[in-house]
Design an enzyme around this catalytic site. Structure first.
Site, PDB file in Angstrom:
ATOM      1  CE1 TYR A 105      -4.129   1.908   0.720  1.00  0.00           C
ATOM      2  CE2 TYR A 105      -2.766   3.097   2.293  1.00  0.00           C
ATOM      3  CZ  TYR A 105      -3.941   2.986   1.569  1.00  0.00           C
ATOM      4  OH  TYR A 105      -4.914   3.952   1.690  1.00  0.00           O
ATOM      5  CE  LYS A 151      -3.791   4.712  -1.508  1.00  0.00           C
ATOM      6  NZ  LYS A 151      -4.836   5.223  -2.423  1.00  0.00           N
TER       7      LYS A 151
HETATM    8  P1  NDP Z   1     -13.660   2.172   0.743  1.00  0.00           P
HETATM    9  O1  NDP Z   1     -13.132   0.798   0.960  1.00  0.00           O
HETATM   10  O2  NDP Z   1     -14.730   2.697   1.626  1.00  0.00           O
HETATM   11  O3  NDP Z   1     -14.130   2.345  -0.761  1.00  0.00           O
HETATM   12  C1  NDP Z   1     -13.301   1.938  -1.812  1.00  0.00           C
HETATM   13  C2  NDP Z   1     -13.940   2.308  -3.129  1.00  0.00           C
HETATM   14  O4  NDP Z   1     -13.090   1.849  -4.182  1.00  0.00           O
HETATM   15  C3  NDP Z   1     -15.285   1.644  -3.310  1.00  0.00           C
HETATM   16  O5  NDP Z   1     -16.134   2.528  -3.984  1.00  0.00           O
HETATM   17  C4  NDP Z   1     -14.938   0.443  -4.185  1.00  0.00           C
HETATM   18  O6  NDP Z   1     -16.060   0.125  -4.986  1.00  0.00           O
HETATM   19  C5  NDP Z   1     -13.830   1.015  -5.046  1.00  0.00           C
HETATM   20  N1  NDP Z   1     -12.971  -0.021  -5.608  1.00  0.00           N
HETATM   21  C6  NDP Z   1     -12.159  -0.881  -4.956  1.00  0.00           C
HETATM   22  N2  NDP Z   1     -11.529  -1.681  -5.807  1.00  0.00           N
HETATM   23  C7  NDP Z   1     -11.957  -1.321  -7.055  1.00  0.00           C
HETATM   24  C8  NDP Z   1     -11.687  -1.787  -8.365  1.00  0.00           C
HETATM   25  N3  NDP Z   1     -10.822  -2.800  -8.582  1.00  0.00           N
HETATM   26  N4  NDP Z   1     -12.317  -1.194  -9.404  1.00  0.00           N
HETATM   27  C9  NDP Z   1     -13.182  -0.182  -9.207  1.00  0.00           C
HETATM   28  N5  NDP Z   1     -13.484   0.304  -7.990  1.00  0.00           N
HETATM   29  C10 NDP Z   1     -12.881  -0.262  -6.941  1.00  0.00           C
HETATM   30  O7  NDP Z   1     -12.371   3.115   0.784  1.00  0.00           O
HETATM   31  P2  NDP Z   1     -12.180   4.632   1.241  1.00  0.00           P
HETATM   32  O8  NDP Z   1     -13.304   5.460   0.790  1.00  0.00           O
HETATM   33  O9  NDP Z   1     -11.772   4.621   2.652  1.00  0.00           O
HETATM   34  O10 NDP Z   1     -10.866   4.984   0.407  1.00  0.00           O
HETATM   35  C11 NDP Z   1     -10.882   5.668  -0.827  1.00  0.00           C
HETATM   36  C12 NDP Z   1      -9.455   5.994  -1.207  1.00  0.00           C
HETATM   37  O11 NDP Z   1      -8.865   6.781  -0.180  1.00  0.00           O
HETATM   38  C13 NDP Z   1      -8.556   4.777  -1.383  1.00  0.00           C
HETATM   39  O12 NDP Z   1      -7.678   4.995  -2.451  1.00  0.00           O
HETATM   40  C14 NDP Z   1      -7.814   4.721  -0.070  1.00  0.00           C
HETATM   41  O13 NDP Z   1      -6.582   4.077  -0.207  1.00  0.00           O
HETATM   42  C15 NDP Z   1      -7.667   6.180   0.241  1.00  0.00           C
HETATM   43  N6  NDP Z   1      -7.419   6.461   1.642  1.00  0.00           N
HETATM   44  C16 NDP Z   1      -8.324   6.111   2.614  1.00  0.00           C
HETATM   45  C17 NDP Z   1      -8.059   6.358   3.934  1.00  0.00           C
HETATM   46  C18 NDP Z   1      -8.998   5.994   5.031  1.00  0.00           C
HETATM   47  O14 NDP Z   1      -8.621   6.134   6.201  1.00  0.00           O
HETATM   48  N7  NDP Z   1     -10.204   5.571   4.769  1.00  0.00           N
HETATM   49  C19 NDP Z   1      -6.789   6.977   4.341  1.00  0.00           C
HETATM   50  C20 NDP Z   1      -5.922   7.312   3.267  1.00  0.00           C
HETATM   51  C21 NDP Z   1      -6.243   7.055   1.964  1.00  0.00           C
HETATM   52  P3  NDP Z   1     -16.571  -1.364  -5.326  1.00  0.00           P
HETATM   53  O15 NDP Z   1     -16.223  -2.254  -4.177  1.00  0.00           O
HETATM   54  O16 NDP Z   1     -18.026  -1.117  -5.522  1.00  0.00           O
HETATM   55  O17 NDP Z   1     -15.868  -1.707  -6.577  1.00  0.00           O
END
Ligand code: NDP
Length: 248
Positions: free
Chosen positions: A156, A160
Site C-alpha cells: 500500500y 501511495k
Molecule cells: P472504501 O473501501 O470505503 O471504498 C473503496 C472504493 O473503491 C469503493 O467505492 C470500491 O467500490 C472502489 N474499488 C475498490 N476496488 C476497485 C476496483 N478494482 N475497481 C473499481 N473500484 C474499486 O475506501 P475509502 O473510501 O476509505 O478509500 C478511498 C481511497 O482513499 C482509497 O484509495 C484509499 O486508499 C484512500 N485512503 C483512505 C483512507 C482511510 O482512512 N479511509 C486513508 C488514506 C487514503 P466497489 O467495491 O463497488 O468496486
C-alpha cells in the site's frame, strides 16, 4: 456559452461508498456532471438517484479499474458520449495488509494494480480529451502512509508513494497544456476501509494524529473540490495532506 457556464464532466473512481461517494456528491453539488465508477452497480445507481433527486446530474459505469482495457474504454466512451472529460479523480483503492516477510507476490501486485497502475491508465486515457479543451484537473488520492510509511503496508505504501511521484511527473508533462495534477493524502478517515480495524489499531491511529480524531469523508471531498476548481488553475504537482496534522 462562456467558459464559466460549461458543465464540466468529472470521472470519479471508487464512487460507490466512502471518500469517493463524498467526492462525487460534492462535485455534483457544485454543478458538475459526475460519472460514478466502481465494480458494483447497485450502490452506484442509488447514488445516481440521490444526486439527481438533489438536482444534480450523474451517470454510472461499472468497471474494475484493475482491468486496463475496461478502464481505458470507459474513459474513451465517457468523453465520446458526454463530449468532454474535465476532471479525473483516481480514488478507487484497496488494502491487502500484512507483514512483509509473509506478504505474497499476489498481494503486492494486486495493490499496485488497483491503487497505482489504474491511475496511470486513467490519466493516460483522460489526457487526450482534456488536451483537446486545454483544460483538465487530475486529482489522485494517495495516503499519508505513502509519505511516512506504515508497518504491514509495504504494498500500500509503495502504491501511495508511487502516486505522488507519478502525479508530479504528469504535472510537469502537462503544465503548459492547461491540465493540472495534484494529490490529496488523507490520514485516518471514517469509512468501510477503516471500520474493521481492531480497536487497538484505531486507538493507535488516534494517538498518532495530533488532532486525536478520525477525519470525515466530507473533509477529503472539500480538498478534492479545491484542486478540481477553476480557482486552482495555477496549482499543480502539489500534495495536500488532510490528516489532522499527522506527518506534518
Ligand atoms: P472504501 O473501501 O470505503 O471504498 C473503496 C472504493 O473503491 C469503493 O467505492 C470500491 O467500490 C472502489 N474499488 C475498490 N476496488 C476497485 C476496483 N478494482 N475497481 C473499481 N473500484 C474499486 O475506501 P475509502 O473510501 O476509505 O478509500 C478511498 C481511497 O482513499 C482509497 O484509495 C484509499 O486508499 C484512500 N485512503 C483512505 C483512507 C482511510 O482512512 N479511509 C486513508 C488514506 C487514503 P466497489 O467495491 O463497488 O468496486
Amino acid at each position: 456559452m462562456g467558459m464559466s457556464e460549461v458543465k464540466r464532466v468529472a470521472f470519479v473512481t471508487g464512487a460507490s461508498r466512502g471518500i469517493g461517494r463524498a467526492v462525487a456528491e460534492r462535485l455534483a453539488r457544485e454543478g458538475r456532471h459526475v460519472v460514478l465508477v466502481s465494480r458494483t452497480a447497485g450502490p452506484l445507481n442509488d447514488l445516481r438517484a440521490s444526486i439527481e433527486a438533489a438536482g444534480g446530474s450523474a451517470s454510472t459505469v461499472c468497471c474494475d479499474v484493475g482491468d486496463s482495457a475496461a478502464l481505458t474504454d470507459a474513459i474513451a466512451e465517457t468523453a465520446r458520449t458526454l463530449g468532454r472529460l474535465d476532471i479525473l479523480v483516481n480514488n478507487a483503492g484497496i488494502t491487502r495488509d500484512g507483514l512483509m516477510l509473509r506478504m505474497s507476490d499476489e498481494d503486492f501486485d494486486e495493490v499496485i494494480r488497483v491503487n497505482l497502475r489504474s491511475a496511470f491508465i486513467a490519466c493516460r486515457a483522460a489526457a487526450r480529451p482534456m488536451m483537446s479543451n486545454r483544460w483538465g484537473r487530475i486529482v489522485n488520492i494517495s495516503s499519508i502512509s505513502g509519505r511516512i510509511g506504515r508497518a504491514a503496508q509495504v504494498n500500500y505504501c509503495a502504491a501511495k508513494s508511487g502516486l505522488i511521484g507519478m502525479t508530479k511527473a504528469i504535472a510537469k508533462e502537462f503544465a503548459t497544456k492547461g491540465i493540472t495534477a495534484n494529490v490529496v493524502a488523507p490520514g485516518f478517515i471514517e469509512t468501510d476501509m477503516t471500520a474493521d480495524l481492531p480497536e487497538a489499531i484505531k486507538e493507535e491511529a488516534r494517538n498518532i494524529t495530533p488532532m486525536r480524531r478520525f477525519g470525515q469523508v466530507r473533509e477529503i471531498a472539500a480538498a478534492v473540490a479545491y484542486f478540481a476548481s477553476e480557482d486552482a488553475g495555477f496549482v499543480t504537482g502539489e500534495v495536500l495532506a488532510v490528516a489532522g496534522g499527522m506527518g506534518m
